[in-house]
Each structure stands twice: as C-alpha cells, then as structure tokens.
Design a protein around this motif. Structure first.
Motif, PDB file in Angstrom:
ATOM      1  N   ILE A  32       0.854  -1.195   0.000  1.00 18.93           N
ATOM      2  CA  ILE A  32       0.000   0.000   0.000  1.00 18.93           C
ATOM      3  C   ILE A  32       0.890   1.246   0.000  1.00 18.93           C
ATOM      4  N   GLY A  36       1.298   4.152  -2.795  1.00 20.36           N
ATOM      5  CA  GLY A  36       1.111   5.567  -2.429  1.00 20.36           C
ATOM      6  C   GLY A  36       2.210   6.438  -3.010  1.00 20.36           C
ATOM      7  N   SER A  74      -6.087  11.213   5.168  1.00 28.01           N
ATOM      8  CA  SER A  74      -6.330   9.788   5.006  1.00 28.01           C
ATOM      9  C   SER A  74      -7.553   9.347   5.788  1.00 28.01           C
ATOM     10  N   ALA A  79      -6.106   3.448   5.091  1.00 27.55           N
ATOM     11  CA  ALA A  79      -5.297   4.424   4.354  1.00 27.55           C
ATOM     12  C   ALA A  79      -4.018   4.816   5.082  1.00 27.55           C
ATOM     13  N   LEU A  82      -0.999   4.133   3.097  1.00 27.51           N
ATOM     14  CA  LEU A  82      -1.046   4.967   1.881  1.00 27.51           C
ATOM     15  C   LEU A  82      -0.585   6.387   2.222  1.00 27.51           C
ATOM     16  N   THR A 131      -6.711  10.221   0.522  1.00 30.10           N
ATOM     17  CA  THR A 131      -6.193   8.879   0.234  1.00 30.10           C
ATOM     18  C   THR A 131      -7.049   7.816   0.896  1.00 30.10           C
ATOM     19  N   ASP A 132      -7.388   6.802   0.121  1.00 33.15           N
ATOM     20  CA  ASP A 132      -8.123   5.647   0.628  1.00 33.15           C
ATOM     21  C   ASP A 132      -7.850   4.499  -0.345  1.00 33.15           C
ATOM     22  N   PRO A 133      -7.339   3.364   0.143  1.00 29.50           N
ATOM     23  CA  PRO A 133      -6.966   2.307  -0.807  1.00 29.50           C
ATOM     24  C   PRO A 133      -8.127   1.765  -1.632  1.00 29.50           C
ATOM     25  N   SER A 161      -6.225   6.340  -4.832  1.00 25.89           N
ATOM     26  CA  SER A 161      -6.806   5.074  -4.416  1.00 25.89           C
ATOM     27  C   SER A 161      -6.114   3.917  -5.133  1.00 25.89           C
ATOM     28  N   ILE A 162      -6.150   2.747  -4.525  1.00 27.24           N
ATOM     29  CA  ILE A 162      -5.466   1.606  -5.147  1.00 27.24           C
ATOM     30  C   ILE A 162      -6.418   0.840  -6.061  1.00 27.24           C
ATOM     31  N   ALA A 204      -9.501  -4.355   2.948  1.00 30.27           N
ATOM     32  CA  ALA A 204      -8.138  -3.819   3.067  1.00 30.27           C
ATOM     33  C   ALA A 204      -7.784  -3.477   4.515  1.00 30.27           C
TER      34      ALA A 204
END
Ligand code: PRP
Length: 210
Positions: A32, A36, A74, A79, A82, A131-133, A161-162, A204
């Motif tokens: 993660i 980031g 976050s 997150a 991240l 930010t948030d995966p 985001s991922i 996650a």
C-alpha cells in the motif's frame, strides 16, 4: 487505470490481491505504501511548477519546483500506509485524518457511512489529497467531502486510491466538484450486494491491521 500499463506497480497490486500472498500483513501494508509513492509521483506531474535558481557548490541551475500547499488527508484505517507513502514524497505537506465506518442499521446489507472524527488544518485555497486504498460505492468519500465543508474550499482535490470500482468512480464524479482528479492504480468492474469490490482484494483494513 495505471494497471493497464506495464510497470512494477502491477507486481504490488498482484501481491495485494493474491489470496495467499495478502495474508502477510506487513507485505500488504508495504505494498500500500509503495503504491502511495507511485500515485504521488504520477499526480505530482499535474501540480503548479515555478522555475527556481538553485545554487550548487560549482554554479547555478534552473529547476522547475512544485509550489502547491498540499494537505494530505487519510481515511482511517486502511489508508494509514497509503498516507505514509504519500508523505514520503510530499514531506512538507500538512496532514489530516478522518474516520469513516459502515453502519448497518438493520443488520442486513444496507448501510450508511458514519464520519465522527476529523482533525485537519484549514484547506482554504490549498491542494487536498484524499487517500483511501479502496473506492467501492463511493459513499465514504461523499461523506468525507461533506465533513470538510467547515474547513474551507480547496483549490483542487486529488483522490488517490489503489482499487476503484466503476460504479463508485461514476458516483464520485457526480458528487465532487469539477476540480477533482482521480488517481486509481487499478479499476475493477463491479460491486457485490454488500458493496465489496469484485474481484477486488477483500477487506483492506482487516488485511492491513487485523
Ligand atoms: C473501506 C475502505 C474505504 C471504504 C470504501 O473501509 O478503506 O474507506 O471501505 O467503501 P465505499 O467506497 O463503499 O464507501 P472500511 O469500512 O473497511 O474501514 P477500515 O479501513 O477501518 O477497515
């Protein structure tokens, strides 16, 4: 969708999705964080740059340096790694944290998102990085945006985001202002009835922190 390109990013996303490899929580968090950093690098190319003259021991060199006042926020808790990745690169940024969780009022699949903690500097005229995966239904980000109303109006918003699901991405585009940019490492097609991304990677927050 950066996962359409050939890069080392895909190794990190694969390890996060893989049902065997993802059990290693430390590797999961590290991936993660690494993603980031990659998303921060890609996003940084769109910032406002100014030419500055740098004095070296042997002479002078003109360089383009980003000028934006960045606030990194976050969404707890997945997150957190991240956030670390983002501030590895944006080391002079201000920092904010916000909480969000799904509340199932009748114990079924329906849920509302509850935000009950936000610690942030003013975001007035600044560049806000959210930010948030995982971007699943988009309801978390919608409620985060509402919570930020009392902290000023940012000049621009970047969402990092991922994995993002197509329905959630469309939802966000509708709710956020025009000066919002999405940086999503991998895009998945759909959600299940509980609002989980398919094929996604699972939960996650639990994978990173138990
Ligand atoms: C996950 C994820 C996002 C949210 C996305 O958090 O980290 O915050 O769900 O879902 P949405 O787009 O449908 O709103 P979760 O509720 O699992 O909390 P956790 O990170 O604390 O485990």
């Amino acid at each position: 969708d950066f996962s359409n390109e050939n890069s080392i990013l895909n190794q990190f996303i694969m390890e996060m999705r893989n049902v065997s490899i993802q059990k290693d929580a430390m590797r999961f968090r590290k991936n993660i964080e690494r993603i980031g950093e990659i998303l921060s690098y890609e996003m940084s190319k769109t910032l406002h740059f100014k030419t500055e003259v740098v004095k070296t021991p042997l002479g002078k060199k003109e360089m383009k340096i980003p000028q934006n006042d960045v606030v990194v926020c976050s969404i707890l808790r997945a997150a957190i790694p991240l956030h670390t990745g983002v501030i590895n690169f944006f080391d002079k940024a201000e920092n904010a944290y916000i909480s969000a969780y799904r509340h199932h009022p009748d114990g079924g699949d329906d849920f509302e998102v509850i935000v009950n903690y936000l610690a942030s500097p003013s975001i007035e005229g600044k560049t806000l990085l959210l930010t948030d995966p995982m971007l699943a239904t988009g309801k978390t980000l919608e409620n985060v945006l509402k919570a930020f109303k009392s902290h000023g109006t940012p000049k621009q918003i970047h969402i990092l985001s991922i994995i993002g699901a197509k329905p959630g991405i469309e939802y966000i585009k509708d709710k956020f202002p025009e000066n919002t940019h999405l940086w999503i490492a991998a895009v998945d097609e759909k959600l299940d009835s509980r609002g989980y991304i398919l094929p996604g990677l699972g939960d996650a927050g639990d994978l990173a922190f138990g």
